[in-house]
Enzyme design. Structure first.
Site, PDB file in Angstrom:
ATOM      1  N   CYS A 290       0.863  -1.182   0.000  1.00 34.23           N
ATOM      2  CA  CYS A 290       0.000   0.000   0.000  1.00 34.23           C
ATOM      3  C   CYS A 290       0.897   1.228   0.000  1.00 34.23           C
ATOM      4  CB  CYS A 290      -0.924   0.007   1.209  1.00 34.23           C
ATOM      5  SG  CYS A 290      -2.018   1.449   1.256  1.00 34.23           S
TER       6      CYS A 290
ATOM      7  N   HIS B  72      -2.194  -4.839 -10.532  1.00 34.68           N
ATOM      8  CA  HIS B  72      -3.012  -3.756 -11.072  1.00 34.68           C
ATOM      9  C   HIS B  72      -3.263  -3.969 -12.554  1.00 34.68           C
ATOM     10  CE1 HIS B  72      -3.043  -0.779  -7.729  1.00 34.68           C
ATOM     11  NE2 HIS B  72      -1.978  -1.466  -7.356  1.00 34.68           N
TER      12      HIS B  72
ATOM     13  N   GLU C 139     -10.269  -0.325  -5.775  1.00 34.75           N
ATOM     14  CA  GLU C 139      -9.269  -1.082  -5.021  1.00 34.75           C
ATOM     15  C   GLU C 139      -9.888  -2.381  -4.512  1.00 34.75           C
ATOM     16  OE1 GLU C 139      -5.849  -0.156  -1.642  1.00 34.75           O
ATOM     17  OE2 GLU C 139      -7.352   1.359  -2.154  1.00 34.75           O
TER      18      GLU C 139
ATOM     19  N   CYS D  59      -5.005   5.889  -4.352  1.00 34.95           N
ATOM     20  CA  CYS D  59      -4.342   4.589  -4.246  1.00 34.95           C
ATOM     21  C   CYS D  59      -2.901   4.784  -4.708  1.00 34.95           C
ATOM     22  CB  CYS D  59      -5.049   3.538  -5.094  1.00 34.95           C
ATOM     23  SG  CYS D  59      -4.241   1.919  -5.082  1.00 34.95           S
TER      24      CYS D  59
ATOM     25  N   GLY E  72      -1.719   2.152  -7.130  1.00 33.38           N
ATOM     26  CA  GLY E  72      -2.400   2.368  -8.401  1.00 33.38           C
ATOM     27  C   GLY E  72      -1.759   3.492  -9.193  1.00 33.38           C
TER      28      GLY E  72
END
Length: 272
Positions: free
Chosen positions: A78, A155, A203, A212, A215
Site C-alpha cells: 500500500c 493492477h 481497489e 491509491c 495504483g
C-alpha cells in the site's frame, strides 16, 4: 479487557488505522484475524479506515508492515500507507512488506518512498495464462487494451478518453474478480491531459477510493512504457496529487503528502 493504542492517518484521503505491534508482549494483547480487521475498519461500527496497518518487528528492515483491506483480506503493498508509516517512524525508515522491501524519507509535506522495481511478466502479476501485459488482448465492455503491472500488488490499467465518465463502481467489482486474475486485481482507469495523468481506482477489497498509491505507481509506469507521458509525472486522484518517477529497470519513486489525524485507544475485544 485488552486495550491498545492506535494512530489514524491518511494520504490524499486514503485513510489508515495504524497499530504499532512491536512490543514483545503485543501478541498477548491482540491477535489479528480477518473478521477482527474488518470490524476495526468498519465505518459505522469500528474505528473506520480503508486499510488497517499492523507494524511488527523485522529482521530485514526497521519494521514489517502487515496490511489488511477494509474487507479483512490481507494484501501485499500500500503506497499511501507506506508514506504515512515513514512520516510516523522517521526519516530513512526501511519497511518489509509481503510485496518487497520499501524505504522512504520525510519531506516538508509528507514523504517520498522507493517502491522498488515493478513487475511485468504475466505470471508475476499474476494472470491466469500467458499474454502481453503492456497491451493485453482482453476487455470488458468499453474498457479495452489494458496494461497490467505488479507493484507489490496486482493492477490492471485502462487508458480512456475521460476517466470520470467510466462506470467504475459497476465495472470495477466485475473486473476485480474475473478469473483472469487469480489473486483478484486493482482496477485503474486513467486519461492523459496536459502531460499529466488523471486517475480513478477501484481497489480490491475496498472499492472506490480517493487515492491509491500503488495504483498511481502502476498507472504511471504503464503510461511511461507506452510513451504517453514522461518521468516525472503528476498523477491526479480524487484526493490529491502524487509525483511519480521511474526509469526502465529502476525503482519507482513516489512523493506525496501525508496527514496525521489523531491517536486513540481501543478495547480490541470489542471487535470480536
Amino acid at each position: 479487557m485488552t486495550r491498545g493504542q492506535f494512530h489514524k492517518m491518511h494520504g490524499l484521503g486514503n485513510d489508515f488505522v495504524i497499530i504499532d505491534a512491536r512490543a514483545p508482549d503485543f501478541s498477548k494483547t491482540l491477535t489479528m484475524t480477518k473478521d477482527k480487521a474488518a470490524a476495526i475498519a468498519h465505518r459505522h461500527h469500528g474505528i473506520g479506515c480503508d486499510q488497517l496497518i499492523i507494524l511488527k518487528p523485522s529482521d530485514k528492515a526497521d519494521v514489517r508492515m502487515q496490511i489488511y483491506n477494509a474487507d479483512g483480506g490481507e494484501v501485499e503493498a500500500c503506497g499511501n500507507a507506506t508514506r504515512c508509516v515513514v512520516q510516523l517512524l522517521g526519516d530513512g525508515t526501511s519497511i518489509e512488506t509481503d510485496g518487497g522491501m520499501i524505504s522512504g524519507h520525510v519531506t516538508d509535506e509528507g514523504a517520498i518512498v522507493d517502491m522498488s522495481a515493478p513487475g511485468f511478466d504475466w505470471n508475476s502479476i499474476p494472470l491466469a495464462y500467458a499474454m502481453d501485459t503492456l497491451h493485453m488482448p482482453v476487455g470488458w465492455e468499453d474498457l479495452q487494451d489494458p496494461a497490467a503491472v505488479n507493484v507489490g500488488n496486482p493492477h490492471v490499467i485502462f487508458f480512456v478518453e475521460n476517466s470520470d465518465a467510466v462506470e467504475l463502481d459497476r465495472l470495477g467489482p466485475m473486473i476485480e474478480v474475473d478469473p483472469l486474475f487469480p489473486e483478484r486485481v486493482n482496477v485503474n482507469v486513467a486519461h492523459i491531459k496536459d502531460a499529466d495523468i488523471h486517475l480513478r481506482v477501484w481497489e480490491r477489497g475496498v472499492g472506490l477510493t480517493r487515492a491509491c498509491g500503488t495504483g498511481a505507481c502502476a498507472t504511471a509506469v504503464a503510461a511511461i512504457k507506452r510513451g504517453l507521458v514522461q518521468s516525472p509525472v503528476n498523477v491526479h486522484l480524487p484526493g490529491g496529487t502524487l509525483i511519480l518517477s521511474w526509469q526502465a529497470g529502476g525503482s519507482i519513486m513516489m512523493q506525496g503528502p501525508t496527514t496525521y489525524v489523531f491517536s486513540g485507544e481501543a478495547n480490541w475485544d470489542d471487535f470480536g
